[in-house]
Motif scaffolding. Sequence first.
Motif, PDB file in Angstrom:
ATOM      1  N   VAL A 119       0.844  -1.202   0.000  1.00  0.00           N
ATOM      2  CA  VAL A 119       0.000   0.000   0.000  1.00  0.00           C
ATOM      3  C   VAL A 119       0.879   1.253   0.000  1.00  0.00           C
ATOM      4  CG1 VAL A 119      -1.761   1.271   1.319  1.00  0.00           C
ATOM      5  CG2 VAL A 119      -1.895  -1.217   1.144  1.00  0.00           C
ATOM      6  N   LEU A 120       2.144   1.097   0.374  1.00  0.00           N
ATOM      7  CA  LEU A 120       3.087   2.217   0.437  1.00  0.00           C
ATOM      8  C   LEU A 120       4.117   2.181  -0.687  1.00  0.00           C
ATOM      9  CD1 LEU A 120       3.916   1.909   4.263  1.00  0.00           C
ATOM     10  CD2 LEU A 120       2.137   3.336   3.216  1.00  0.00           C
ATOM     11  N   ARG A 121       4.323   1.029  -1.276  1.00  0.00           N
ATOM     12  CA  ARG A 121       5.418   0.810  -2.217  1.00  0.00           C
ATOM     13  C   ARG A 121       4.926   0.109  -3.477  1.00  0.00           C
ATOM     14  NH1 ARG A 121       8.645  -2.031   2.774  1.00  0.00           N
ATOM     15  NH2 ARG A 121       8.633  -0.188   4.119  1.00  0.00           N
ATOM     16  N   PRO A 122       5.604   0.368  -4.615  1.00  0.00           N
ATOM     17  CA  PRO A 122       6.691   1.327  -4.840  1.00  0.00           C
ATOM     18  C   PRO A 122       6.204   2.770  -4.749  1.00  0.00           C
ATOM     19  CG  PRO A 122       6.004   0.359  -6.915  1.00  0.00           C
ATOM     20  CD  PRO A 122       5.243  -0.363  -5.842  1.00  0.00           C
ATOM     21  N   ASN A 123       7.146   3.710  -4.798  1.00  0.00           N
ATOM     22  CA  ASN A 123       6.792   5.123  -4.744  1.00  0.00           C
ATOM     23  C   ASN A 123       7.850   5.934  -5.488  1.00  0.00           C
ATOM     24  OD1 ASN A 123       8.954   5.584  -2.708  1.00  0.00           O
ATOM     25  ND2 ASN A 123       7.567   4.435  -1.359  1.00  0.00           N
ATOM     26  N   VAL A 124       7.668   7.231  -5.518  1.00  0.00           N
ATOM     27  CA  VAL A 124       8.557   8.097  -6.295  1.00  0.00           C
ATOM     28  C   VAL A 124      10.000   7.999  -5.803  1.00  0.00           C
ATOM     29  CG1 VAL A 124       9.085  10.496  -6.882  1.00  0.00           C
ATOM     30  CG2 VAL A 124       6.717   9.692  -6.927  1.00  0.00           C
ATOM     31  N   SER A 125      10.179   7.952  -4.493  1.00  0.00           N
ATOM     32  CA  SER A 125      11.533   7.884  -3.948  1.00  0.00           C
ATOM     33  C   SER A 125      12.145   6.497  -4.075  1.00  0.00           C
ATOM     34  CB  SER A 125      11.530   8.297  -2.472  1.00  0.00           C
ATOM     35  OG  SER A 125      11.122   9.638  -2.331  1.00  0.00           O
ATOM     36  N   HIS A 126      11.281   5.484  -4.142  1.00  0.00           N
ATOM     37  CA  HIS A 126      11.750   4.099  -4.250  1.00  0.00           C
ATOM     38  C   HIS A 126      10.983   3.403  -5.374  1.00  0.00           C
ATOM     39  CE1 HIS A 126      12.289   5.368  -0.021  1.00  0.00           C
ATOM     40  NE2 HIS A 126      13.439   4.724  -0.115  1.00  0.00           N
ATOM     41  N   PRO A 127      11.344   3.675  -6.636  1.00  0.00           N
ATOM     42  CA  PRO A 127      10.677   3.019  -7.765  1.00  0.00           C
ATOM     43  C   PRO A 127      10.896   1.508  -7.722  1.00  0.00           C
ATOM     44  CG  PRO A 127      12.026   4.874  -8.491  1.00  0.00           C
ATOM     45  CD  PRO A 127      12.393   4.606  -7.069  1.00  0.00           C
ATOM     46  N   PHE A 128       9.976   0.784  -8.347  1.00  0.00           N
ATOM     47  CA  PHE A 128      10.123  -0.672  -8.383  1.00  0.00           C
ATOM     48  C   PHE A 128      11.434  -1.019  -9.080  1.00  0.00           C
ATOM     49  CE2 PHE A 128       9.118  -5.086  -9.412  1.00  0.00           C
ATOM     50  CZ  PHE A 128       8.495  -5.483  -8.230  1.00  0.00           C
ATOM     51  N   PRO A 129      12.241  -1.895  -8.485  1.00  0.00           N
ATOM     52  CA  PRO A 129      13.580  -2.177  -9.017  1.00  0.00           C
ATOM     53  C   PRO A 129      13.557  -2.714 -10.448  1.00  0.00           C
ATOM     54  CG  PRO A 129      13.327  -3.067  -6.807  1.00  0.00           C
ATOM     55  CD  PRO A 129      11.966  -2.639  -7.252  1.00  0.00           C
ATOM     56  N   ASN A 135       4.166   3.896  -8.319  1.00  0.00           N
ATOM     57  CA  ASN A 135       2.892   3.956  -7.605  1.00  0.00           C
ATOM     58  C   ASN A 135       2.687   2.687  -6.788  1.00  0.00           C
ATOM     59  OD1 ASN A 135       1.001   6.387  -8.352  1.00  0.00           O
ATOM     60  ND2 ASN A 135       2.104   5.851 -10.230  1.00  0.00           N
ATOM     61  N   PRO A 136       2.125   2.812  -5.575  1.00  0.00           N
ATOM     62  CA  PRO A 136       1.914   1.633  -4.738  1.00  0.00           C
ATOM     63  C   PRO A 136       1.107   0.553  -5.445  1.00  0.00           C
ATOM     64  CG  PRO A 136       1.597   3.617  -3.449  1.00  0.00           C
ATOM     65  CD  PRO A 136       1.742   4.057  -4.882  1.00  0.00           C
ATOM     66  N   TRP A 137       1.395  -0.670  -5.063  1.00  0.00           N
ATOM     67  CA  TRP A 137       0.734  -1.829  -5.651  1.00  0.00           C
ATOM     68  C   TRP A 137      -0.767  -1.805  -5.371  1.00  0.00           C
ATOM     69  CZ3 TRP A 137       4.170  -4.927  -8.287  1.00  0.00           C
ATOM     70  CH2 TRP A 137       3.670  -6.108  -8.850  1.00  0.00           C
ATOM     71  N   TYR A 138      -1.125  -1.393  -4.177  1.00  0.00           N
ATOM     72  CA  TYR A 138      -2.521  -1.447  -3.743  1.00  0.00           C
ATOM     73  C   TYR A 138      -2.997  -0.107  -3.185  1.00  0.00           C
ATOM     74  CZ  TYR A 138      -2.333  -6.613  -3.785  1.00  0.00           C
ATOM     75  OH  TYR A 138      -2.222  -7.932  -4.150  1.00  0.00           O
ATOM     76  N   ILE A 164       1.677   8.575   5.212  1.00  0.00           N
ATOM     77  CA  ILE A 164       2.748   7.711   5.717  1.00  0.00           C
ATOM     78  C   ILE A 164       3.762   7.439   4.613  1.00  0.00           C
ATOM     79  CG2 ILE A 164       3.276   5.364   6.501  1.00  0.00           C
ATOM     80  CD1 ILE A 164       0.696   5.430   8.117  1.00  0.00           C
ATOM     81  N   LYS A 165       3.264   7.166   3.423  1.00  0.00           N
ATOM     82  CA  LYS A 165       4.153   6.897   2.288  1.00  0.00           C
ATOM     83  C   LYS A 165       5.081   8.077   2.030  1.00  0.00           C
ATOM     84  CE  LYS A 165       2.282   7.214  -1.822  1.00  0.00           C
ATOM     85  NZ  LYS A 165       2.956   8.390  -2.449  1.00  0.00           N
ATOM     86  N   GLU A 166       4.501   9.258   1.896  1.00  0.00           N
ATOM     87  CA  GLU A 166       5.276  10.428   1.494  1.00  0.00           C
ATOM     88  C   GLU A 166       6.121  10.999   2.627  1.00  0.00           C
ATOM     89  OE1 GLU A 166       2.270  13.018  -0.002  1.00  0.00           O
ATOM     90  OE2 GLU A 166       1.645  11.598  -1.563  1.00  0.00           O
ATOM     91  N   GLY A 167       5.563  11.004   3.839  1.00  0.00           N
ATOM     92  CA  GLY A 167       6.265  11.648   4.943  1.00  0.00           C
ATOM     93  C   GLY A 167       7.202  10.745   5.712  1.00  0.00           C
ATOM     94  N   PHE A 168       6.966   9.424   5.646  1.00  0.00           N
ATOM     95  CA  PHE A 168       7.728   8.506   6.485  1.00  0.00           C
ATOM     96  C   PHE A 168       8.423   7.403   5.680  1.00  0.00           C
ATOM     97  CE2 PHE A 168       4.522  10.530   9.025  1.00  0.00           C
ATOM     98  CZ  PHE A 168       5.131  10.770  10.245  1.00  0.00           C
TER      99      PHE A 168
END
Length: 417
Positions: free
Chosen positions: A237-247, A291-294, A317-321
């Motif tokens: 629900v938090l991953r992947p994201n802009v700071s941590h793109p899917f590998p 973008n998060p999976w879910y 939580i995703k963006e701030g933490f």
Amino acid sequence: MASQQRWLAAPPSTNTVRVRLIKDLGQMSIPSALFFEPVAEGHEVFNGPDTAFLIENKNLGKKAVFDLGVRKDWWNLPPKVRDPLAFCIGVKVDKDVPEVLKESGVPLDAINDVIWSHSHLDHRGDVSLFPPNTILNYGKEMAAMKPEVTGKEEAVFLSSDFAGRRNNEIDFSNSTLKIGGFRALDFYDDGSFYLLDTPGHDHGHLSALARTTSSNAGNGKDTFILLAGDACHFCGVLRPNVSHPFPHPHLPNSTIGVSDVQHPGSLLKRHPKYQQSPLVAAELLEEARVNPWYGIAAGQLSTFQDPVLGQKTADTIKEGFDEAENVFIALCHDLSLLAEDNGKPVLPTLNDAPQGDLNSWYENGWKDKLYWTWVSQLGKQDKNGRIQMREPLVTGFWMNGKKYEKAQDVFDKALKE
């Protein structure tokens, strides 16, 4: 690890708390649709262990437990709470927090506070097992759910949950402090441990932010662990994201527990966002990488009191933490917390290593090692391209070491005893 490095800022302090992980508090296998959507093929069952955390403020000589897992005699809960367990594939509780504490050399009268993230049965345990000097802390909104308010027919709590001890209702309404986008309260008034208002899943849901190292104390960096409770249930629900793109083209070599995961490129094509329209596959594949999976479950089965607010909380939580390099996210039901590397646990637990703690997570690179471990819970693709669902963590409903096929069988057995 991150392509765009971010850092969480919090009020400066030289004070920290010691954080220890407690496991073996219950195992539950539950339909995934209760927690996130759209459920990907092969991930129809969510395997959720229960965890809790022992917090120690050495400067003040105080200890707290954040969440308590499921009580061992879960069949004795009020019917309104226990009956929905019939939706589960399996429920098993071998130990409770008081048992683990005592086995680990922590006397119960040393616990000054119990903090409930929210009211659900898999977090509140059995507070009556703690001595009267232990204070019970919970979100103010939960006060309307006490037995004397709801009446017996609508009860979600037992009277023993609150009786004989100080009840401290956490009220964020007058808070002027914000951390990472959430209203916050300084629990010990020393900058070491904050409670955060993280609404959406349940009435008065709160999380906790523990400062694990302090730059002001000469430790180089301010690092934190976010104890997120059930603000969301799955790291996808938090991953992947802009700071941590899917590998791409492969998962990092440091990633633990993904040896049998298919090629990341093939796995990414199972991302729900990519599945929306194969006609613009290239664009959607790149969009899926950041973008998060879910999303938070919003359907009829959703366990979220307010799914829209819950999604807003998850996004914050995703963006701030989660995107911050100095924050380790600990979701209560995250199997990644119990991952093993060559047969040895990555994270120390109070159960197995009472002298260990999570405070050195940054130095040990535990966030990097576990950041993508959640993909191992997605269904595995066989050589013929079929998606095979992962095995449930537990099947059947367990009572005093005996397995029953249906929850009702346990309830009937309890009535006869």
